[in-house]
Design a protein around this motif. Structure first.
Motif, PDB file in Angstrom:
ATOM      1  N   ARG A 118       0.831  -1.211   0.000  1.00 23.40           N
ATOM      2  CA  ARG A 118       0.000   0.000   0.000  1.00 23.40           C
ATOM      3  C   ARG A 118       0.864   1.258   0.000  1.00 23.40           C
ATOM      4  O   ARG A 118       0.562   2.234  -0.714  1.00 23.40           O
ATOM      5  CB  ARG A 118      -0.939  -0.017   1.202  1.00 23.40           C
ATOM      6  CG  ARG A 118      -2.085  -1.001   1.074  1.00 23.40           C
ATOM      7  CD  ARG A 118      -3.132  -0.752   2.144  1.00 23.40           C
ATOM      8  NE  ARG A 118      -2.616  -1.059   3.470  1.00 23.40           N
ATOM      9  CZ  ARG A 118      -2.760  -2.242   4.056  1.00 23.40           C
ATOM     10  NH1 ARG A 118      -3.381  -3.228   3.438  1.00 23.40           N
ATOM     11  NH2 ARG A 118      -2.288  -2.443   5.289  1.00 23.40           N
ATOM     12  N   ASP A 119       1.933   1.233   0.810  1.00 27.08           N
ATOM     13  CA  ASP A 119       2.825   2.391   0.842  1.00 27.08           C
ATOM     14  C   ASP A 119       3.475   2.610  -0.517  1.00 27.08           C
ATOM     15  O   ASP A 119       3.624   3.759  -0.975  1.00 27.08           O
ATOM     16  CB  ASP A 119       3.903   2.189   1.911  1.00 27.08           C
ATOM     17  CG  ASP A 119       3.320   2.169   3.317  1.00 27.08           C
ATOM     18  OD1 ASP A 119       2.175   2.651   3.481  1.00 27.08           O
ATOM     19  OD2 ASP A 119       4.003   1.675   4.236  1.00 27.08           O
ATOM     20  N   SER A 122       0.912   4.062  -2.845  1.00 27.25           N
ATOM     21  CA  SER A 122       0.707   5.474  -2.532  1.00 27.25           C
ATOM     22  C   SER A 122       1.876   6.319  -3.009  1.00 27.25           C
ATOM     23  O   SER A 122       1.685   7.410  -3.565  1.00 27.25           O
ATOM     24  CB  SER A 122       0.518   5.637  -1.022  1.00 27.25           C
ATOM     25  OG  SER A 122       0.357   7.003  -0.684  1.00 27.25           O
ATOM     26  N   GLU A 126       1.797   9.281  -5.728  1.00 23.89           N
ATOM     27  CA  GLU A 126       2.337  10.616  -5.474  1.00 23.89           C
ATOM     28  C   GLU A 126       3.379  10.994  -6.523  1.00 23.89           C
ATOM     29  O   GLU A 126       3.428  12.145  -6.992  1.00 23.89           O
ATOM     30  CB  GLU A 126       2.958  10.666  -4.071  1.00 23.89           C
ATOM     31  CG  GLU A 126       1.941  10.562  -2.946  1.00 23.89           C
ATOM     32  CD  GLU A 126       2.601  10.561  -1.591  1.00 23.89           C
ATOM     33  OE1 GLU A 126       3.869  10.596  -1.551  1.00 23.89           O
ATOM     34  OE2 GLU A 126       1.881  10.535  -0.579  1.00 23.89           O
TER      35      GLU A 126
END
Length: 275
Positions: A118-119, A122, A126
């Motif tokens: 998930r990181d 993300s 970004e």
């Protein structure tokens, strides 16, 4: 000497001639042992039958033992083999605890992997937004200062409205001002906003002093050669639904410039860009 000559002579008492035939010792090899007491005879055939029975019993017991020894390993191997795979309750409990620890470890590893994924997603999102923003900036700079860029005078390139945390009526605005018509020349002046909307079912327009809640509030100053970001805060009255926001630039010299944006465009993610 006797007077009767015809009477045979008698043997002394206790001689063999006077004993019955049955009391006489047997002659020959089968005669009783000379050491036996006189008058008692032994009988060898009396112990032969018990000895034969004992020998037969011993042979039978030996044959039975041989048969048991030949057949018991196969019968005992099955329980031994069956017992080899069986575990004690303590061993089963230890194995269960090991499996539980392994499941817990795998669960934590899976959770860490999911969180890392998930990181990463993300971070990639970004980066994609950042790349898109940089590409937009490059295109903006090329149009603004490039040799082939369209020459334009003072203008509002973008506007972004953001609500302030803890103050529902407060909004922060960010504008990007541009000009490339007079290269090297400084554009200076003041910026003001005006908001149109509805309140209590009626159309209403708020000017800069209303939005700043200050009588005779001056506009936000700007001064740049090619572009500049100008920021500030405004306040909307309770119950008002904004529809449109207008940016007004009043330069020190020259005519004023106005640029309008819909409220939905100004408040969406990213900045609203003037057409």
């Amino acid at each position: 000497m006797s007077d009767n000559p015809s009477q045979p002579a008698t043997s002394p008492p206790g001689t063999p001639a006077d004993r019955p035939a049955t009391d006489r010792p047997a002659a020959g090899p089968e005669a009783a042992d000379s050491s036996a007491p006189t008058g008692i005879a032994t009988h060898p055939h009396r112990w032969r039958l018990p000895a034969a029975l004992a020998l037969a019993a011993a042979l039978g017991f030996g044959a039975w033992g041989l048969w048991r020894s030949a057949t018991e390993p196969d019968n005992a191997a099955a329980p031994a083999a069956a017992g080899a795979g069986a575990a004690t309750p303590r061993q089963m409990q230890a194995e269960l605890e090991q499996l539980r620890q392994r499941v817990a470890t795998l669960g934590r590893s899976d959770a860490i992997s999911r969180q890392a994924n998930r990181d990463l997603q993300s971070a990639l999102a970004e980066r994609d937004e950042e790349i898109a923003g940089l590409r937009a900036d490059v295109a903006f700079y090329e149009r603004l200062v490039g040799a082939t860029g369209q020459r334009r005078g003072l203008a509002v390139h973008t506007l972004k409205m953001q609500p302030q945390d803890g103050a529902p009526s407060a909004w922060h605005f960010t504008t990007t001002l541009t000009q490339n018509l007079n290269r090297g020349a400084v554009s200076a002046g003041r910026l003001t906003l005006a908001v149109e909307g509805t309140r209590a079912g009626k159309l209403e327009k708020l000017g800069w002093t209303d939005l700043r809640q200050q009588p005779d509030a001056p506009g936000t100053a700007y001064s740049f050669k090619y572009f500049q970001q100008v920021e500030g805060d405004v306040f909307l009255p309770a119950g008002m639904t904004p529809v449109r926001v207008t940016v007004r630039l009043t330069p020190q010299s020259g005519a004023a410039v106005e640029q309008s944006f819909s409220w939905a465009e100004a408040t969406r993610e990213g900045a609203a860009t003037a057409p």
